[in-house]
Motif scaffolding. Structure first.
Motif, PDB file in Angstrom:
ATOM      1  N   VAL A   1      -5.515  -5.806   3.303  1.00  0.00           N
ATOM      2  CA  VAL A   1      -5.627  -5.015   1.875  1.00  0.00           C
ATOM      3  C   VAL A   1      -4.968  -3.705   1.996  1.00  0.00           C
ATOM      4  N   PHE A   2      -5.293  -2.957   3.050  1.00  0.00           N
ATOM      5  CA  PHE A   2      -4.867  -1.549   3.118  1.00  0.00           C
ATOM      6  C   PHE A   2      -3.624  -0.987   3.835  1.00  0.00           C
ATOM      7  N   MET A   3      -3.101  -2.075   4.683  1.00  0.00           N
ATOM      8  CA  MET A   3      -2.053  -1.894   5.690  1.00  0.00           C
ATOM      9  C   MET A   3      -0.864  -2.734   5.342  1.00  0.00           C
ATOM     10  N   GLU A   4      -1.133  -4.149   5.723  1.00  0.00           N
ATOM     11  CA  GLU A   4       0.193  -4.822   6.046  1.00  0.00           C
ATOM     12  C   GLU A   4       1.063  -4.853   4.410  1.00  0.00           C
ATOM     13  N   PRO A   5       0.209  -4.833   3.155  1.00  0.00           N
ATOM     14  CA  PRO A   5       0.981  -4.989   2.144  1.00  0.00           C
ATOM     15  C   PRO A   5       2.001  -3.771   1.801  1.00  0.00           C
ATOM     16  N   TYR A   6       1.763  -2.707   2.447  1.00  0.00           N
ATOM     17  CA  TYR A   6       2.699  -1.345   2.490  1.00  0.00           C
ATOM     18  C   TYR A   6       3.655  -1.159   3.637  1.00  0.00           C
ATOM     19  N   THR A   7       3.470  -2.151   4.697  1.00  0.00           N
ATOM     20  CA  THR A   7       4.403  -1.846   5.859  1.00  0.00           C
ATOM     21  C   THR A   7       4.993  -3.117   6.479  1.00  0.00           C
ATOM     22  N   ASP A   8       4.401  -4.197   6.197  1.00  0.00           N
ATOM     23  CA  ASP A   8       4.603  -5.719   6.805  1.00  0.00           C
ATOM     24  C   ASP A   8       4.707  -5.548   8.139  1.00  0.00           C
ATOM     25  N   CYS A   9       3.702  -4.787   8.713  1.00  0.00           N
ATOM     26  CA  CYS A   9       3.784  -4.301  10.246  1.00  0.00           C
ATOM     27  C   CYS A   9       3.754  -5.484  11.065  1.00  0.00           C
ATOM     28  N   PHE A  10       3.012  -6.609  10.792  1.00  0.00           N
ATOM     29  CA  PHE A  10       2.821  -7.756  11.471  1.00  0.00           C
ATOM     30  C   PHE A  10       3.857  -8.953  11.227  1.00  0.00           C
ATOM     31  N   ASP A  11       4.660  -8.666  10.215  1.00  0.00           N
ATOM     32  CA  ASP A  11       5.717  -9.582   9.764  1.00  0.00           C
ATOM     33  C   ASP A  11       5.243 -10.913   9.372  1.00  0.00           C
ATOM     34  N   ARG A  12       4.065 -10.839   8.458  1.00  0.00           N
ATOM     35  CA  ARG A  12       3.388 -11.895   7.868  1.00  0.00           C
ATOM     36  C   ARG A  12       3.206 -11.965   6.443  1.00  0.00           C
ATOM     37  N   ASN A  13       4.007 -11.000   6.016  1.00  0.00           N
ATOM     38  CA  ASN A  13       3.672 -10.969   4.476  1.00  0.00           C
ATOM     39  C   ASN A  13       4.124 -12.195   3.858  1.00  0.00           C
ATOM     40  N   HIS A  14       3.868 -12.711   2.525  1.00  0.00           N
ATOM     41  CA  HIS A  14       4.370 -13.722   1.771  1.00  0.00           C
ATOM     42  C   HIS A  14       4.730 -13.187   0.535  1.00  0.00           C
ATOM     43  N   VAL A  15       6.330 -12.954   0.419  1.00  0.00           N
ATOM     44  CA  VAL A  15       7.045 -12.346  -0.667  1.00  0.00           C
ATOM     45  C   VAL A  15       7.803 -13.266  -1.221  1.00  0.00           C
ATOM     46  N   PHE A  16       7.575 -13.374  -2.582  1.00  0.00           N
ATOM     47  CA  PHE A  16       8.391 -14.440  -3.481  1.00  0.00           C
ATOM     48  C   PHE A  16       9.890 -14.005  -3.578  1.00  0.00           C
ATOM     49  N   PRO A  17      10.877 -14.759  -2.927  1.00  0.00           N
ATOM     50  CA  PRO A  17      12.179 -14.406  -2.831  1.00  0.00           C
ATOM     51  C   PRO A  17      12.873 -13.819  -4.102  1.00  0.00           C
ATOM     52  N   PRO A  18      12.493 -14.119  -5.212  1.00  0.00           N
ATOM     53  CA  PRO A  18      13.149 -13.910  -6.348  1.00  0.00           C
ATOM     54  C   PRO A  18      12.893 -12.045  -6.482  1.00  0.00           C
ATOM     55  N   ASN A  19      11.547 -11.615  -5.840  1.00  0.00           N
ATOM     56  CA  ASN A  19      11.111 -10.294  -6.007  1.00  0.00           C
ATOM     57  C   ASN A  19      11.284  -9.528  -4.671  1.00  0.00           C
ATOM     58  N   LYS A  20      11.990 -10.104  -3.740  1.00  0.00           N
ATOM     59  CA  LYS A  20      12.139  -9.353  -2.518  1.00  0.00           C
ATOM     60  C   LYS A  20      12.603  -7.935  -2.347  1.00  0.00           C
ATOM     61  N   ALA A  21      13.762  -7.650  -3.280  1.00  0.00           N
ATOM     62  CA  ALA A  21      14.443  -6.408  -3.390  1.00  0.00           C
ATOM     63  C   ALA A  21      13.365  -5.222  -4.047  1.00  0.00           C
ATOM     64  N   PHE A  22      12.631  -6.101  -5.248  1.00  0.00           N
ATOM     65  CA  PHE A  22      11.491  -5.238  -5.994  1.00  0.00           C
ATOM     66  C   PHE A  22      10.413  -4.837  -5.015  1.00  0.00           C
ATOM     67  N   ILE A  23      10.029  -5.697  -4.293  1.00  0.00           N
ATOM     68  CA  ILE A  23       8.934  -5.396  -3.085  1.00  0.00           C
ATOM     69  C   ILE A  23       9.486  -4.117  -2.284  1.00  0.00           C
ATOM     70  N   GLN A  24      10.740  -4.267  -1.989  1.00  0.00           N
ATOM     71  CA  GLN A  24      10.946  -3.276  -0.853  1.00  0.00           C
ATOM     72  C   GLN A  24      10.927  -2.180  -1.366  1.00  0.00           C
ATOM     73  N   LYS A  25      11.601  -2.014  -2.632  1.00  0.00           N
ATOM     74  CA  LYS A  25      11.715  -0.785  -3.245  1.00  0.00           C
ATOM     75  C   LYS A  25      10.556  -0.189  -3.787  1.00  0.00           C
ATOM     76  N   GLU A  26       9.407  -0.978  -4.518  1.00  0.00           N
ATOM     77  CA  GLU A  26       8.536  -0.329  -5.068  1.00  0.00           C
ATOM     78  C   GLU A  26       7.202  -0.191  -3.924  1.00  0.00           C
ATOM     79  N   LEU A  27       7.208  -0.921  -2.897  1.00  0.00           N
ATOM     80  CA  LEU A  27       5.978  -0.825  -1.920  1.00  0.00           C
ATOM     81  C   LEU A  27       6.457  -0.449  -0.621  1.00  0.00           C
ATOM     82  N   TYR A  28       7.317  -1.092   0.040  1.00  0.00           N
ATOM     83  CA  TYR A  28       7.500  -0.499   1.441  1.00  0.00           C
ATOM     84  C   TYR A  28       8.222   0.563   1.470  1.00  0.00           C
TER      85      TYR A  28
END
Length: 408
Positions: A179-206
């Motif tokens: 809840v508090f770490m991986e959604p902002y860092t993907d530090c363990f490389d196991r987040n599930h990101v919907f491909p059409p929103n990959k760039a959006f998530i990269q910009k808005e979160l990571y």
């Protein structure tokens, strides 16, 4: 009972004999059938039905590993925690949690009331059912179970003993990461990101360092603020419901943490239901009816909690310094800020984390799902970044409307 002297993971066909060995609930000789009904990540839930009478009971057993990530080993002590907290919650919110008949420390299993005539709330919401009593029931549960397990009401020494008893490091560790770490860092490389929103998530979160800072603050608030005995995972999959009644269950993530975490989780999950209805209901009038109910339920959850906070505080608080004029309002302001923060972190982690939510993933049209995810993330960031300004239900509805307008 000799066969239950060491732990083994039960299968559905094992559950009837287990209940017969442990409880005098079904008559001897009756035909019993066991089925698995749970869809959670870390537990196994079986319903045992007397085929002669229709009477039923539930067996819930803690597994040794999670289903979504087998390497995430978790302590089976969470079963003891869950059984005990349900008994405590039934004392403070009678009728709103299922009755526990037995907890077996060897098998790490509890036998509990079957919530017959109720539907898992997430399932009902995916069918676009509405529940007129939900906000009233859930806020009665929240106000009583949270405030009455806090220092406002409890003797401080007794409360500290409960803090010690309900230390839950494995399950808290999962929350702290997922809840508090991986959604902002993907530090363990196991987040599930919907491909059409990959760039959006990269910009808005990571790439949003200011958001990451606020998420870090919320993480440390979650880890260090032993405010009340919280449910710890209060989403619509932890509620069984019908038009007249509500059961809240599944508190294996319970520990002493910030009250707002539970309240915020309810808000976020009602937003997921809104997103599904907005995307999936084709008939305009039905869509309007369902989505309006979702927004009203969000607003009512906040506003009714505030009302009940006042009444429970006035009736039950015992701490002399907490009676100081102005303290009650100050204490509530902290709960409400934590609530907004938790609504935000729950929203983000269900879009971008490892445990996505069916309300969103089941949206059939890719463009509508992408839009729903963007609405949730935009709303969630607003809640996190401006959490001190969310003080009533209307503030959440306004934030949702802003997010919708941005992605229209």
């Amino acid at each position: 009972m000799s066969e239950y002297q060491s732990y083994f993971l039960m299968k559905p066909e094992d559950a009837p004999a287990y209940v017969q060995a442990k409880l005098n609930y079904f008559p001897e000789g009756h035909r019993l059938a066991g089925t698995e009904i749970g869809d959670g990540n870390i537990n196994y839930v079986f319903r045992v039905v007397d085929q002669d009478t229709g009477k039923s009971i539930i067996v819930k057993q803690a597994g040794l590993k999670t289903r979504i990530e087998p390497d995430l080993g978790v302590s089976t002590d969470r079963g003891r925690i869950e059984a005990k907290i349900l008994k405590i919650q039934n004392e403070f919110a009678p009728g709103l949690v299922p009755e526990i008949y037995l907890y077996d420390e060897i098998m790490c299993a509890m036998i509990m009331e079957d919530m017959v005539g109720h539907t898992m709330m997430r399932t009902g919401l995916l069918n676009h059912e509405t529940y007129p009593e939900f906000a009233d029931h859930v806020t009665t549960f929240l106000a009583n179970c949270l405030l009455r397990t806090s220092d406002l009401v409890m003797n401080h020494k007794e409360k500290k003993e409960l803090v010690k008893e309900f230390i839950n490091p494995d399950l808290c560790g999962i929350t702290e990461d997922l809840v508090f770490m991986e959604p902002y860092t993907d530090c363990f490389d196991r987040n599930h990101v919907f491909p059409p929103n990959k760039a959006f998530i990269q910009k808005e979160l990571y790439e949003d360092e200011s958001l990451r800072l606020e998420a870090a603050k919320l993480k440390f608030e979650f880890m260090n603020h032993a405010q009340a005995l919280i449910h710890g995972d209060l989403h619509t999959g932890s509620v069984f419901i019908n038009q007249e009644h509500t059961y809240i269950f599944d508190p294996e993530f319970a520990f002493y943490g910030p009250m707002g975490y539970d309240i915020g989780n309810v808000i976020a999950n009602l937003l997921f239901a809104w997103c599904n209805g907005d995307a999936e209901i084709e008939e305009p009038e039905k869509r309007e009816e369902f989505c309006t109910w979702c927004l009203d339920a969000i607003a009512d959850t906040v506003d009714l909690f505030v009302q009940k906070y006042d009444s429970v505080y006035d009736e039950y608080s015992t701490e002399l310094m907490a009676r100081t004029p102005g303290f009650k309002a100050w204490y509530l302001s902290g709960i409400l800020a934590d609530t907004a923060g938790a609504a935000g972190t729950e929203g983000i982690r269900r879009i971008d984390g490892m445990a996505n939510v069916k309300d969103i993933t089941s949206i059939s049209d890719e463009s509508k799902r992408a839009r729903a995810e963007r609405i949730v993330v935009t709303f969630a960031k607003d809640c996190i970044m401006n959490r001190e300004s969310f003080i009533c239900g209307a503030d959440y509805v306004a934030a949702i409307q802003r997010a919708v307008e941005k992605h229209s």
